[in-house]
Design a protein around this motif. Structure first.
Motif, PDB file in Angstrom:
ATOM      1  N   ILE A  31      54.498 136.459  87.168  1.00 18.24           N
ATOM      2  CA  ILE A  31      55.925 136.358  86.848  1.00 18.24           C
ATOM      3  C   ILE A  31      56.617 137.280  87.834  1.00 18.24           C
ATOM      4  O   ILE A  31      56.364 138.486  87.856  1.00 18.24           O
ATOM      5  N   ARG A  32      57.456 136.705  88.691  1.00 19.80           N
ATOM      6  CA  ARG A  32      58.042 137.498  89.781  1.00 19.80           C
ATOM      7  C   ARG A  32      59.517 137.825  89.563  1.00 19.80           C
ATOM      8  O   ARG A  32      60.126 138.493  90.385  1.00 19.80           O
ATOM      9  N   ASP A  33      60.067 137.332  88.454  1.00 18.50           N
ATOM     10  CA  ASP A  33      61.486 137.561  88.164  1.00 18.50           C
ATOM     11  C   ASP A  33      61.566 138.404  86.892  1.00 18.50           C
ATOM     12  O   ASP A  33      61.035 137.999  85.849  1.00 18.50           O
ATOM     13  N   GLY A  51      55.071 145.230  94.832  1.00 18.92           N
ATOM     14  CA  GLY A  51      54.442 144.828  93.578  1.00 18.92           C
ATOM     15  C   GLY A  51      55.386 144.665  92.416  1.00 18.92           C
ATOM     16  O   GLY A  51      54.996 144.934  91.286  1.00 18.92           O
ATOM     17  N   GLY A  52      56.623 144.211  92.619  1.00 22.73           N
ATOM     18  CA  GLY A  52      57.513 143.932  91.499  1.00 22.73           C
ATOM     19  C   GLY A  52      57.137 142.603  90.872  1.00 22.73           C
ATOM     20  O   GLY A  52      57.678 141.559  91.233  1.00 22.73           O
ATOM     21  N   HIS A  53      56.183 142.641  89.943  1.00 25.03           N
ATOM     22  CA  HIS A  53      55.754 141.413  89.262  1.00 25.03           C
ATOM     23  C   HIS A  53      54.933 141.762  88.019  1.00 25.03           C
ATOM     24  O   HIS A  53      54.574 142.926  87.822  1.00 25.03           O
ATOM     25  N   ALA A  54      54.665 140.739  87.206  1.00 19.38           N
ATOM     26  CA  ALA A  54      53.766 140.878  86.060  1.00 19.38           C
ATOM     27  C   ALA A  54      52.720 139.778  86.146  1.00 19.38           C
ATOM     28  O   ALA A  54      52.917 138.768  86.846  1.00 19.38           O
ATOM     29  N   ILE A 105      38.589 141.861  94.507  1.00 22.17           N
ATOM     30  CA  ILE A 105      39.020 143.192  94.959  1.00 22.17           C
ATOM     31  C   ILE A 105      40.020 142.974  96.079  1.00 22.17           C
ATOM     32  O   ILE A 105      39.781 142.139  96.965  1.00 22.17           O
ATOM     33  N   TYR A 106      41.129 143.676  96.022  1.00 17.17           N
ATOM     34  CA  TYR A 106      42.021 143.657  97.182  1.00 17.17           C
ATOM     35  C   TYR A 106      42.593 145.050  97.393  1.00 17.17           C
ATOM     36  O   TYR A 106      42.498 145.907  96.497  1.00 17.17           O
ATOM     37  N   TYR A 107      43.119 145.289  98.562  1.00 18.04           N
ATOM     38  CA  TYR A 107      43.673 146.612  98.840  1.00 18.04           C
ATOM     39  C   TYR A 107      44.894 146.493  99.724  1.00 18.04           C
ATOM     40  O   TYR A 107      44.994 145.620 100.582  1.00 18.04           O
TER      41      TYR A 107
HETATM   42  P1  TYD Z   1      51.725 139.977  96.173  1.00 19.55           P
HETATM   43  O1  TYD Z   1      50.740 140.007  95.061  1.00 19.55           O
HETATM   44  O2  TYD Z   1      53.022 139.269  95.949  1.00 19.55           O
HETATM   45  O3  TYD Z   1      51.975 141.469  96.663  1.00 19.55           O
HETATM   46  P2  TYD Z   1      53.118 142.509  96.240  1.00 19.55           P
HETATM   47  O4  TYD Z   1      53.607 142.101  94.884  1.00 19.55           O
HETATM   48  O5  TYD Z   1      52.395 143.827  96.260  1.00 19.55           O
HETATM   49  O6  TYD Z   1      54.171 142.458  97.297  1.00 19.55           O
HETATM   50  O7  TYD Z   1      51.006 139.346  97.437  1.00 19.55           O
HETATM   51  C1  TYD Z   1      51.636 139.299  98.700  1.00 19.55           C
HETATM   52  C2  TYD Z   1      51.119 138.078  99.417  1.00 19.55           C
HETATM   53  O8  TYD Z   1      49.703 138.122  99.574  1.00 19.55           O
HETATM   54  C3  TYD Z   1      51.450 136.778  98.685  1.00 19.55           C
HETATM   55  O9  TYD Z   1      51.869 135.825  99.673  1.00 19.55           O
HETATM   56  C4  TYD Z   1      50.144 136.323  98.118  1.00 19.55           C
HETATM   57  C5  TYD Z   1      49.108 136.959  99.016  1.00 19.55           C
HETATM   58  N1  TYD Z   1      47.879 137.322  98.281  1.00 19.55           N
HETATM   59  C6  TYD Z   1      46.758 136.535  98.390  1.00 19.55           C
HETATM   60  O10 TYD Z   1      46.729 135.517  99.105  1.00 19.55           O
HETATM   61  N2  TYD Z   1      45.621 136.900  97.713  1.00 19.55           N
HETATM   62  C7  TYD Z   1      45.601 137.988  96.904  1.00 19.55           C
HETATM   63  O11 TYD Z   1      44.530 138.286  96.287  1.00 19.55           O
HETATM   64  C8  TYD Z   1      46.785 138.790  96.793  1.00 19.55           C
HETATM   65  C9  TYD Z   1      46.811 140.010  95.924  1.00 19.55           C
HETATM   66  C10 TYD Z   1      47.902 138.424  97.498  1.00 19.55           C
END
Ligand code: TYD
Length: 137
Positions: free
Chosen positions: A126-128, A53-56, A40-42
């Motif tokens: 996938i971040r691109d 959150g621009g990723h897949a 769970i994260y928030y």
């Molecule tokens: P990221 O998933 O890239 O967030 P967003 O796409 O919303 O900007 O996560 C941002 C940073 O947080 C990245 O350095 C990875 C870290 N992170 C964790 O360490 N654990 C997690 O469970 C999540 C979701 C992110």
């Protein structure tokens, strides 16, 4: 899931136990959700109007809930884009793996709660966007 489309996303109406002193919503793995929750994260303290959150994810699926406030989720399968607006703590967006997503239009003070099917794994991202399009084709 490489073959997933934006039409595999579902808005889930979560149970709401009402009381005049406040409501409760409980979410159980494999009951209200079609997967087991591993993490769970928030997101919080997101400045109003910010985007994230621009990723897949290649494997991870998730339920996204506006635990407080509201925001938009733009989902993209490489062909079609859909926008969902979340603004209630008892409504969730189920997202299977293999979809590009962006979150924006955060109201100030909003909290984006994510119930995820796997532990954090950077290899699953996938971040691109062009890499995503290639991966989907
Ligand atoms: P990221 O998933 O890239 O967030 P967003 O796409 O919303 O900007 O996560 C941002 C940073 O947080 C990245 O350095 C990875 C870290 N992170 C964790 O360490 N654990 C997690 O469970 C999540 C979701 C992110």
């Amino acid at each position: 899931m490489k073959a997933s489309t934006v039409f595999d996303c579902n808005i889930l109406q979560l149970p709401r136990i009402y009381s005049p002193a406040g409501s409760i919503t409980a979410v159980n793995s494999n009951k209200e959700l079609p997967f087991s929750v591993e993490r769970i994260y928030y997101l919080f303290d997101v400045p109003g109007g910010e985007a994230r959150g621009g990723h897949a994810h290649k494997k991870l699926c998730q339920l996204i809930v506006a635990a407080s406030g509201s925001f938009d989720i733009i989902v993209d399968d490489g062909n079609v884009r859909r926008t969902f607006h979340l603004s209630r703590p008892y409504i969730g967006l189920y997202m299977p793996s293999g979809l590009w997503r962006e979150l924006d239009n955060f109201s100030s003070g909003s909290i984006c709660l994510v119930l995820a099917s796997t532990l954090y794994d950077e290899e699953d991202y996938i971040r691109d966007y062009s890499v995503f399009k290639e991966w989907k084709s």
